[in-house]
Write a protein that holds these residues in place. Structure first.
Motif, PDB file in Angstrom:
ATOM      1  N   GLU A  67      51.939  23.875  29.063  1.00 16.00           N
ATOM      2  CA  GLU A  67      51.645  25.399  28.270  1.00 16.00           C
ATOM      3  C   GLU A  67      50.971  26.167  29.011  1.00 16.00           C
ATOM      4  OE1 GLU A  67      50.553  22.321  27.788  1.00 16.00           O
ATOM      5  OE2 GLU A  67      48.505  22.178  27.358  1.00 16.00           O
ATOM      6  N   SER A  68      50.390  25.942  30.240  1.00 16.64           N
ATOM      7  CA  SER A  68      49.868  27.221  30.961  1.00 16.64           C
ATOM      8  C   SER A  68      50.043  27.235  32.377  1.00 16.64           C
ATOM      9  CB  SER A  68      48.109  27.012  31.017  1.00 16.64           C
ATOM     10  OG  SER A  68      47.698  25.610  31.314  1.00 16.64           O
ATOM     11  N   PHE A  69      51.016  26.457  32.721  1.00 16.28           N
ATOM     12  CA  PHE A  69      51.777  26.426  34.227  1.00 16.28           C
ATOM     13  C   PHE A  69      52.361  27.938  34.292  1.00 16.28           C
ATOM     14  CE2 PHE A  69      55.515  26.471  36.779  1.00 16.28           C
ATOM     15  CZ  PHE A  69      54.982  25.999  37.952  1.00 16.28           C
ATOM     16  N   LYS A  70      52.107  28.427  35.773  1.00 18.48           N
ATOM     17  CA  LYS A  70      52.704  29.816  35.834  1.00 18.48           C
ATOM     18  C   LYS A  70      53.625  29.526  37.259  1.00 18.48           C
ATOM     19  CE  LYS A  70      49.300  32.470  34.094  1.00 18.48           C
ATOM     20  NZ  LYS A  70      49.055  31.348  32.853  1.00 18.48           N
ATOM     21  N   GLY A  71      54.852  30.096  37.102  1.00 15.87           N
ATOM     22  CA  GLY A  71      55.636  30.180  38.574  1.00 15.87           C
ATOM     23  C   GLY A  71      55.299  31.589  39.293  1.00 15.87           C
ATOM     24  N   TYR A  72      56.354  32.151  39.630  1.00 18.03           N
ATOM     25  CA  TYR A  72      56.194  33.364  40.367  1.00 18.03           C
ATOM     26  C   TYR A  72      55.186  34.377  39.598  1.00 18.03           C
ATOM     27  CZ  TYR A  72      60.045  32.370  43.565  1.00 18.03           C
ATOM     28  OH  TYR A  72      60.992  31.823  44.293  1.00 18.03           O
ATOM     29  N   GLY A  73      54.171  34.749  40.308  1.00 19.25           N
ATOM     30  CA  GLY A  73      53.151  35.878  39.747  1.00 19.25           C
ATOM     31  C   GLY A  73      54.003  37.190  39.983  1.00 19.25           C
ATOM     32  N   PRO A  74      53.174  38.403  39.374  1.00 15.09           N
ATOM     33  CA  PRO A  74      53.628  39.824  39.637  1.00 15.09           C
ATOM     34  C   PRO A  74      53.494  40.149  41.379  1.00 15.09           C
ATOM     35  CG  PRO A  74      51.868  39.681  38.138  1.00 15.09           C
ATOM     36  CD  PRO A  74      52.311  38.369  38.330  1.00 15.09           C
ATOM     37  N   GLU A  75      54.258  40.445  42.087  1.00 14.86           N
ATOM     38  CA  GLU A  75      53.881  40.527  43.486  1.00 14.86           C
ATOM     39  C   GLU A  75      52.960  41.560  43.591  1.00 14.86           C
ATOM     40  OE1 GLU A  75      57.088  41.133  41.903  1.00 14.86           O
ATOM     41  OE2 GLU A  75      58.645  40.276  43.014  1.00 14.86           O
ATOM     42  N   GLN A  76      52.430  42.478  42.557  1.00 11.35           N
ATOM     43  CA  GLN A  76      51.402  43.435  42.906  1.00 11.35           C
ATOM     44  C   GLN A  76      50.116  42.990  42.469  1.00 11.35           C
ATOM     45  OE1 GLN A  76      54.018  43.728  40.794  1.00 11.35           O
ATOM     46  NE2 GLN A  76      55.344  45.215  41.962  1.00 11.35           N
ATOM     47  N   GLY A  77      50.149  41.668  41.814  1.00 11.25           N
ATOM     48  CA  GLY A  77      48.869  41.054  41.373  1.00 11.25           C
ATOM     49  C   GLY A  77      48.890  41.000  39.917  1.00 11.25           C
ATOM     50  N   TYR A  78      48.219  39.947  39.421  1.00 13.15           N
ATOM     51  CA  TYR A  78      48.049  39.819  37.970  1.00 13.15           C
ATOM     52  C   TYR A  78      47.040  41.124  37.292  1.00 13.15           C
ATOM     53  CZ  TYR A  78      50.013  35.274  38.064  1.00 13.15           C
ATOM     54  OH  TYR A  78      51.171  34.329  38.097  1.00 13.15           O
ATOM     55  N   GLU A  79      47.590  41.559  36.226  1.00  9.43           N
ATOM     56  CA  GLU A  79      46.732  42.675  35.500  1.00  9.43           C
ATOM     57  C   GLU A  79      45.224  42.348  35.447  1.00  9.43           C
ATOM     58  OE1 GLU A  79      50.003  44.460  32.528  1.00  9.43           O
ATOM     59  OE2 GLU A  79      47.929  44.635  32.093  1.00  9.43           O
ATOM     60  N   PHE A  80      44.937  41.052  35.050  1.00  4.27           N
ATOM     61  CA  PHE A  80      43.468  40.573  34.953  1.00  4.27           C
ATOM     62  C   PHE A  80      42.585  41.146  36.185  1.00  4.27           C
ATOM     63  CE2 PHE A  80      45.246  36.651  36.242  1.00  4.27           C
ATOM     64  CZ  PHE A  80      44.229  36.329  37.224  1.00  4.27           C
ATOM     65  N   LEU A  81      43.243  40.921  37.372  1.00  4.14           N
ATOM     66  CA  LEU A  81      42.381  41.204  38.521  1.00  4.14           C
ATOM     67  C   LEU A  81      42.717  42.506  38.806  1.00  4.14           C
ATOM     68  CD1 LEU A  81      40.724  40.421  40.911  1.00  4.14           C
ATOM     69  CD2 LEU A  81      42.872  39.713  42.199  1.00  4.14           C
ATOM     70  N   ARG A  82      43.656  43.137  38.722  1.00  4.74           N
ATOM     71  CA  ARG A  82      43.900  44.696  39.059  1.00  4.74           C
ATOM     72  C   ARG A  82      42.859  45.363  38.138  1.00  4.74           C
ATOM     73  NH1 ARG A  82      50.154  45.775  38.681  1.00  4.74           N
ATOM     74  NH2 ARG A  82      49.990  47.217  40.376  1.00  4.74           N
TER      75      ARG A  82
END
Ligand code: MLT
Length: 410
Positions: A67-82
């Protein structure tokens, strides 16, 4: 017949730090009893802080559940970090950025090299001397220079020598240049730039329609509150500067890999007809094509460094390294050296005694007292006769190294 990229054949020697590593390994193999203390490469030695590890582990667990697995993320970085970057590193200092002006990556070393992809080949490149060697070498590899001349300079680069007499600050170029590399707090000299001096560069770039590549990987080490942490603290900088930041030295991520690059939407470059184009979409296009983003657990770990607890923990680590720098500076001065940096940067830069050449000083320290540093000449011809120590070692080793150096015969 397959052809190689002949620009690589122009490169002077191996990359500086592997070259030091090679010499040290050779010495250690011949002298296995020597107890070496390494203060050469600026690589952190303290572990990741508890908040970061907790977030890292939590994210790894998420990756192990359907339920929480992630494949490719955004190339620019996840929003939470940005978003954390925008809020903590910029908004708190009065700088407004939107998250799509921030691009998360696996390192500033890569970004400062890769950024050349979005700049035309006719640009005149201005680089300080001494300098973090990546800026020069990536330009050589990319075919933006001629050959290396006898004086150690590559044809085609506008060098800006930085001397003790001017606090190791470069002088504004006496001719128009297009792409300017600046790094403050500086690697390798450990020196800093004031807002007034940085403004001169921003104004120069505005006047000349140039772009500044501003590497502020060491901003977390600034102790003097009057110094700028970001070039965007200077009015007009968003129109002329790209900023590189890293979690490597700020949060101990040299082995974990996470950094970011800011390309404001107001920043423009020109086509051959003189039409202005924003650079942000070009870098976005470049990253989407050539980069697949930083792993989710690493980004979660980086974001944890912005929590209140995480911030407190990483500040303690930074304070520890800066106490090393203070101790080193004091001891080296007492040993009769002329010492620079170390007050707002984790690097201490010294003038060798008796005009000894940097690599001779390196050999002397290695052979006589088993201490490893970085020869200033490895950062460029103007670094000849200087030497750099990194403050990232453990305290006992720093104390031991300083006592050994105080007893060395120069
Ligand atoms: C240095 O020692 O100059 C740094 O570790 C290099 C880097 O950050 O790549």
């Amino acid at each position: 017949m397959i052809q190689l990229n002949e620009n690589y054949l122009k490169l002077k020697a191996g990359y500086l730090f592997p070259e030091i590593g090679r010499r040290v390994k050779e010495y250690q193999a011949a002298n296995p009893q020597a107890n070496l203390i390494r203060m050469g490469i600026g690589d952190v030695t303290l572990p990741l802080v508890p908040s970061v590890i907790e977030a890292f582990n939590g994210a790894v667990d998420e990756m192990g559940k359907k339920e929480s697995f992630k494949g490719y993320g955004p190339e620019q970085g996840y929003e939470f970090l940005r978003q954390a970057i925008v809020d903590f590193d910029y908004k708190k200092r009065g700088i407004e950025l939107s998250i799509d002006e921030v691009f998360v990556s696996d390192g500033s070393k890569c970004d400062t090299g890769n950024i050349l992809d979005i700049f035309g080949r006719k640009n005149v490149i201005a680089i300080c001397d001494p300098v973090y060697p990546v800026y020069v070498d990536t330009n050589v590899m990319d075919g933006r220079t001629g050959v290396c001349l006898d004086n150690g300079y590559y044809e085609g680069i506008h060098y800006m020598p930085c001397y003790d007499s001017s606090g190791f600050l470069p002088a504004l170029p006496d001719k128009p240049v297009d792409l300017i590399y600046l790094c403050f707090p500086n690697n390798p000299t450990g020196t800093t730039i004031t807002k007034t001096d940085l403004k001169k560069w921003v104004d120069y770039a505005i006047r000349n329609k140039a772009v500044i590549l501003y590497d502020s990987a060491y901003e977390a080490y600034i102790r003097d509150s009057s110094l700028p942490h970001s070039i965007y603290e200077i009015e007009g900088a968003k129109e002329v500067a790209i900023e590189f930041r890293s979690f490597s030295k700020t949060a101990g991520f040299t082995g974990t890999r996470c950094a970011y690059t800011v390309i404001p939407k107001a920043l423009k470059a020109y086509d051959p007809m003189g039409n202005a184009h924003p650079l942000n979409p070009l870098w976005n296009r470049r990253q989407s094509t050539k980069f697949n983003g930083v792993s989710y657990p690493v980004q979660k770990a980086a974001a944890a460094s912005y929590t209140e607890k995480g911030r407190k923990e990483i500040n303690e680590v930074i304070d520890y390294y800066m106490s090393n720098a203070a101790l080193m500076k004091k001891s080296l001065i007492a040993s009769g050296f002329n010492v620079f940096g170390g007050d707002n940067a984790p690097y201490v830069w010294l003038k060798t005694k008796n005009n000894m050449k940097s690599w001779d000083f390196f050999d002397l320290l290695l052979h006589q007292v088993h201490v490893v540093g970085t020869p200033g000449s490895g950062f460029g011809p103007a670094g000849e006769g200087y030497f750099r120590f990194s403050a990232f070692a453990e305290r006992e080793k720093v104390v031991d190294a300083m006592s050994r150096i105080s007893s060395a015969k120069f």
